[in-house]
Design an enzyme around this catalytic site. Sequence first.
Site, short mmCIF file in Angstrom:
data_model
loop_
_atom_site.label_atom_id
_atom_site.label_comp_id
_atom_site.label_asym_id
_atom_site.label_seq_id
_atom_site.Cartn_x
_atom_site.Cartn_y
_atom_site.Cartn_z
N CYS A 127 -2.07 7.65 -5.43
CA CYS A 127 -3.09 7.02 -4.13
C CYS A 127 -2.31 7.82 -3.21
O CYS A 127 -3.26 7.72 -2.27
CB CYS A 127 -1.55 5.97 -3.32
SG CYS A 127 -1.29 3.96 -4.33
N HIS A 169 -7.59 0.06 0.70
CA HIS A 169 -7.18 0.76 -0.35
C HIS A 169 -8.06 1.43 -1.52
O HIS A 169 -7.15 1.34 -2.40
CB HIS A 169 -5.58 0.99 -0.63
CG HIS A 169 -4.98 2.43 -0.71
ND1 HIS A 169 -5.22 3.41 -0.85
CD2 HIS A 169 -3.68 1.90 -2.06
CE1 HIS A 169 -4.46 3.63 -1.99
NE2 HIS A 169 -3.57 3.51 -2.22
N CYS A 172 2.70 6.12 0.93
CA CYS A 172 3.64 6.42 -0.58
C CYS A 172 2.42 5.62 -1.51
O CYS A 172 1.08 6.01 -1.00
CB CYS A 172 4.12 4.30 -0.88
SG CYS A 172 2.60 2.89 -0.89
#
Length: 391
Positions: free
Chosen positions: A95, A347, A377
């Site tokens: 991520c 995302h 995160c």
Amino acid sequence: MSLNPRDVVVVDCVRTPMGRAKNGCFRNVRAETLSAALIEALFERNPKLDPKEVEDVIWGCVNQTKEQGFNVARQISLLTRIPHESAAQTVNRLCGSAMSAIHTAAQAIQTGNGDVFLVGGVEHMGHVPMTEGFDHNPAASKYSAKASNMMGLTAEMLAKMHGITREQQDEFGARSHRLAHEATQEGRFKNEIVPIEGHDENGFVKLIEEDETIRPETTAESLGQLRPAFDPKNGTVTAGTSSQLTDGASAMVLMSAERAEALGLTPIAKIRSMAVAGCDPAIMGYGPVPATKKALKRAGLKVEDIDFWELNEAFAGQSLPVLKDLKLLGVMEEKVNLNGGAIALGHPLGCSGARISTTLLNIMQAKGGKLGVSTMCIGLGQGIATVWERI
């Protein structure tokens, strides 16, 4: 503000509209095409930026297979006016990939290993699903829980540890959609979004100018009707309080302050500090806390010094514990994710680090904030953070 010659500055930053991964507006548009369109837009928006100046194109991407494989950064670069003599690399910190791209370029600039970099990230989750081709090593269960690979269960764990209720999560999810819708209606995303050709629901070519993912009708009450998505019996995390699966890309021009001045380009911000940190994979969503604390310490700053924050909303049940432990819950409405977040915008894994930083820098410009932090995160227990100062 006086700048040092090797200060890392941002000249411009953009993103695509966010498209739904399932039958969305970019279902017929490839990941490389989305990214190349942003690079071309940056050159159009900044005529003094010479493509020959680019040292390296650094692109974040998580699932590097199919159209995102074989060094997608180079594939992207070859679709643009950037000359073949410029280099390109793809980075992967799950991520945090696009933010790692920012950090990689920044570290090169700070050490004199280049002056001009194009950085960003992309993920087409419609064409390349999140776990496409992944083969988990069974031996890893000796060292970390197998459920650590299931992001929704890590959010459940974190929410339970911090006493975050279902109602709090639903309120947070509704807030994301409400603020993103308000930002769209008021034109607050216009400077950061580059319109991209896609297709409407009937298959006709359409210029996509706004995020497809926002649901303005969302309320805490409507989210309260959804069933838990990851722990059906005892869970509190739902699809409505999780980041959406989306297709999107983001991009930035980073350069040394001295080169920006020489080219007559006006920077909008500089990087004050950067950090990464690890945490238990079982609570991977907690990573922004140690990463942010480390970045703030390196900048000689405290949480209360920061005017605006962008925290990637992987899950409401993950975001709220982070905000709680950073002592930001009390100022959330004034400082945190003021244009919504990934629950509303999505995302696209490899894209989000530069996306949230782009949104943050636009908020800082619009509202006059001096200092901002973008943080997120990372799956398997990491966090990454960047401290920005507006120029």
